[in-house]
Structures are given as C-alpha cells and as structure tokens.
Design an enzyme around this catalytic site. Structure first.
Site, PDB file in Angstrom:
ATOM      1  N   ARG A 142       0.831  -1.196   0.000  1.00  0.00           N
ATOM      2  CA  ARG A 142       0.000   0.000   0.000  1.00  0.00           C
ATOM      3  C   ARG A 142       0.867   1.248   0.000  1.00  0.00           C
ATOM      4  NH1 ARG A 142      -3.558   0.395   5.016  1.00  0.00           N
ATOM      5  NH2 ARG A 142      -1.616  -0.199   6.063  1.00  0.00           N
ATOM      6  N   SER A 155       7.848  -5.233   6.469  1.00  0.00           N
ATOM      7  CA  SER A 155       7.504  -6.333   7.383  1.00  0.00           C
ATOM      8  C   SER A 155       8.252  -7.616   7.038  1.00  0.00           C
ATOM      9  CB  SER A 155       5.994  -6.557   7.393  1.00  0.00           C
ATOM     10  OG  SER A 155       5.336  -5.413   7.861  1.00  0.00           O
ATOM     11  N   ASP A 182       6.173  -3.250  12.208  1.00  0.00           N
ATOM     12  CA  ASP A 182       4.713  -3.140  12.338  1.00  0.00           C
ATOM     13  C   ASP A 182       4.248  -3.045  13.797  1.00  0.00           C
ATOM     14  OD1 ASP A 182       5.376  -5.779  12.867  1.00  0.00           O
ATOM     15  OD2 ASP A 182       3.885  -6.655  11.530  1.00  0.00           O
TER      16      ASP A 182
END
Length: 493
Positions: free
Chosen positions: A95, A156, A210
């Site tokens: 994203r 991540s 994260d």
C-alpha cells in the site's frame, strides 16, 4: 468521538462465557492446556530474564528475545500536523498512503498495488524500481510528487535496524527471494530507485516495524500507550524502555530518555524456556512447520497455528474413540484444513446454539456429527484460544512491571485479536489478576492501521523540529480515519 459498538470491540463479560458441556473424559485429558498460576509465574520470570539478556551488550548475541532498538525515541503528543506518505510492504500486495494530521486526528487516502510474481523472485533492483514506479504514479495522481513529503516505510520482513532510517534485511519470507537485498539497507535501495526515476521527490524519513507502528497509532490517541502487540497470523511485541537500559542503542538522547524496543517475542521459548507448558500438539505443529525449533512462542498463540492445534487435538480424541464416533473425514485428517477463523466462528455461537460449528463440520465432511461432538469441538477451541490469551496476558504483565508504569495502554492489532469473541475480555481479566497487588492499571485498545498511520506518525516525529523538510500542506485526501477506537477496557492491580 464515535465509539465502536461491534461485538469485536465489546465482547461479552468473561464471566458470561459459557461452561461448555464437553465429555468428562475429554475435559480431563485437556487439563494440560490450562495454564496454571504457577506456570504463569514461571513464564513471567523467564520472559523478564530473556528481556534483560536481550537488552545487554554482552548477552545480546546469545539471547533468544532480541530486544532490538527501533531508534524511535518520541511518542506523538497530538500536535503533529501536515501531510505524510507511508509505504506498507509485507506481502504480494503493498500500500501507498497519503496521511494528513491535524487537531489530534487524521485523514487518509491509500492505494493497493499487486506485485507480479516474477518481481517477487527477480533481481532486488527490479522490485524497488517497481515500488518507486508505484510511488511516482500515486504521488503524481495526488499532486504531491514534487513536495518532498516525509515517508514512513513499513517493511515487514526481518530487519536489523542500525538507525531510524537504516534497516538491513536479514532474510526474505512470504514468497520473496529477490537477489541483492539481503545484507543491504532497504531504505538506501528505495532511495536509489526513486533517484533513478528522477520524476518524484520523497524524503524517506524512517523504516518501521509493524509492532512499533501499532504502538504509535494508539499513542496518537492515548499518550499512555507504551506497549504495542501484533496478535494475528504471527505475533510480536514492542514497548517503551529507558535508553540507559538499552545497551545496544547508540544514538544521542533527543530529550525523552526512552526508546521503543522491538522484542521479537515470537521466538521466546526457542531455547526451551516454554517446555514446561508445551504439549505434544505444540511439538507436532512445530515439527511440521517450515521453521522447526523456531518461533515457539508464536506457534502457541498466533493465527497461523491455532486452528491446526485444535485439529490435532480433535484427531487425537477421535482416534481414541471419544469424539465423532471414532471416525474422521479426509478433510479433517488433512493438515491446516481446520482454519483459525473457524475457532473464532465456533466460539461465537451462543450457548446451546450450533449454527457455526455445524456449518464448519459439514463443510469438512463431518455431516454425522452430534450435538455432543459440537460441544466437544467448541471446548477444544476454547482451551487453545484461552491458553493463547493467557500467554499474551503474561507478556503484557511482565512489560508493565518492568516499566513500572502506573497507567499503561496496550495497543493491539491482528486478525486473531480483532475477530475472536472473547480474546479481549480474557486478557483484561487475566492482566487485572496478575497485576495484583501492584498499583498499576492497564487499558487495551485496538490499533487503527499501525502499518499505515503509525508509519506516517513516525515520519512526522522524525522531521519534527529537525532540519528535514516540513510536511506539505493542502491537497486531496479520501477516507476519514482516526474516528473510532475499538476493543477498549481497563484492568487494575
């Protein structure tokens, strides 16, 4: 402020969770899944020892719980303003987000891009060129391609951070195998790809874990948030530590005296520290995993494994003639066919109602299951999910006591925590009991998109009061964010 009214955010009181009428023989054989008070104390003592080892320079190399400094020294105070970009890369989709902060709230726009399979396994330069192309496309569409907006990069994959904007890739996971990235700084690779294009100006201000993003997203709403947890497909945690205790932290104090520590807590127990409460089901799940002997704490808690633990127990008790008339379907005998989402759905059935459990059993070919079988399966789900929630509670309690924080908010993200009907309440009651008689209070809240909003906040703090370019003003946003808080509760000791 709007309040979430869903059952996810407001599960029933723990004391209202039904006593499931499972077969007596089954209940007796499941006592090993109940974490006793003595075992909780053993866990907390061992986990604290692991943290201390991870923080110290001389014991860090051999420590299982690594306690990596994230180089994030400041928490948001609500005064953050301006526009920021966030890039969230953690799988085959990634994203790009445009976030505007103002008046202790935010607006957010995002676009999701799919990474071609050949790019996931091709040269690393091609991967970062693809990401840079998507960044250019998105920022041009939003009219901010030349605004030099600060960007928070959520990456991540296993990183060793050397600074706020330096992250060295240790290994690829999740189907990626790009050459030329392992051992290199992913921020530098991104910056080089952006420079090769020459048509977009972006300030990559921070690379973000994260769990850190989860903590930051909640701290934006609640300044007492000092712990961030992921309880989803995997599990990990972070917390706020004094810089004087973090011996690997090697940068000047910006004034806060603290730094967020990424625990990498999923590996707790890899040295045998959890053998006192692991069962044969845990041993079997580990043996059949892609990383035997690793991430043993995660394998007792997270969504990647919880459904399989329940399935293995059901197989055992069926083979022993206790459940399902001694006969299982091919699907039920197939590893990983019993998904973790089934656990949450089955436990969502009201007492005496078998809608979800029947539907799931039928879908797995167990069409002859009786109501007693349904109760037995529901009991197994409850045993494993409660065990997971209790272990999370012990972790939270250990961190609160280590920080000696009178009031602590814990930000949690992840599908297991969000979707399970009782996980939140179990944590609240268990932490309250474990904290006694200490004068500490704990509140738990659902994180709002830590990998996006949290990353943008870290970028905001990275440039706040410094020499980096200010965040831009104006422009278009879509999708209101920051309005609702979910899964809140307070525990007192």
């Amino acid at each position: 402020m709007a309040t979430c009214k869903s059952v996810v955010c407001n599960p029933p009181s723990l004391r209202s969770i039904e006593v499931i009428p499972a077969r007596k023989e089954l209940i007796e054989k499941c006592t090993e899944l109940i974490i006793t008070q003595d075992q909780m104390q053993t866990y907390m003592k061992s986990f604290l020892d692991n943290i201390e080892r991870g923080l110290k320079m001389d014991t860090h190399p051999t420590s299982i719980v690594k306690c990596f400094p994230t180089y994030v020294q400041n928490l948001p105070d609500g005064s953050e303003t301006g526009k920021y970009l966030a890039l969230d890369l953690g799988g085959s989709n990634f994203r790009v987000l445009l976030v505007e902060l103002a008046n202790k709230s935010y607006t957010m726009d995002q676009k999701i891009y799919s990474i071609p399979q050949e790019t996931m396994t091709g040269p690393g330069e091609e991967l970062f060129d693809f990401i840079a192309t998507c960044l250019s496309e998105y920022t041009t569409e939003k009219g901010v391609n030349n605004d030099n907006l600060p960007l928070g990069f959520t990456f991540s994959f296993p990183l060793e951070q050397k600074g706020l904007k330096v992250g060295i890739l240790e290994r690829w996971t999740k189907g990626f195998s790009c050459d030329g990235v392992i051992g290199n700084d992913v921020v530098q690779l991104l910056e080089e790809a952006i420079a090769r294009r020459g048509d977009v100006t972006i300030n990559v201000a921070a690379v973000v874990n994260d769990t850190t993003g989860t903590l930051m997203a909640c701290a934006f709403k609640d300044p007492n948030c000092k712990i961030g947890l992921i309880v989803g497909t995997g599990t990990n945690g972070c917390y706020v530590e004094k810089q004087s205790n973090a011996e690997l932290f090697d940068e000047p104090d910006e004034g806060s005296g603290v730094v967020i520590i990424n625990l990498e807590s999923g590996a707790f127990g890899d040295d045998g520290a959890l053998d006192f409460c692991r069962t044969q089901y845990d041993i079997d799940v580990d043996a059949n995993s892609i990383n035997p002997g690793k991430q043993l704490h995660e394998k007792m808690i997270s969504g990647m494994y919880l459904g399989e633990l329940v399935r293995l127990a059901a197989v055992r008790f069926t083979n022993e003639g206790i459940m399902f008339g001694g006969t299982l379907s091919d699907d039920f005998n197939t590893p990983d066919k019993f998904e973790t989402k089934f656990v949450s759905e089955i436990e969502s059935d009201p007492p005496g109602n078998f809608t979800k459990v029947k539907e799931i059993c039928d879908s797995l070919g167990m069409t002859d299951a009786t109501e007693q079988d349904y109760n037995d399966l529901k009991y197994l789900c409850q045993c494993f999910s409660r065990r997971a929630a209790v272990l999370v509670s012990c972790l939270i309690t250990t961190l609160i006591r280590k920080m000696q924080s009178p009031q602590t908010t814990v930000g949690i993200d992840g599908t297991l925590y969000k979707n399970h009907p009782h996980f939140h309440d179990i944590i609240m009651q268990q932490v309250s009991e474990l904290l006694q008689p200490d004068p500490y209070t704990c509140k738990v809240m659902l994180s709002e998109d830590g990998s996006g909003i949290g990353a943008a906040l870290i970028a905001a703090l990275a440039v706040k009061g410094g020499d980096a370019p200010d965040a831009g003003e104006g422009g278009e946003e879509g999708g209101e964010g920051g309005g609702e808080e979910g899964g809140e509760g307070e525990a007192e000791g």
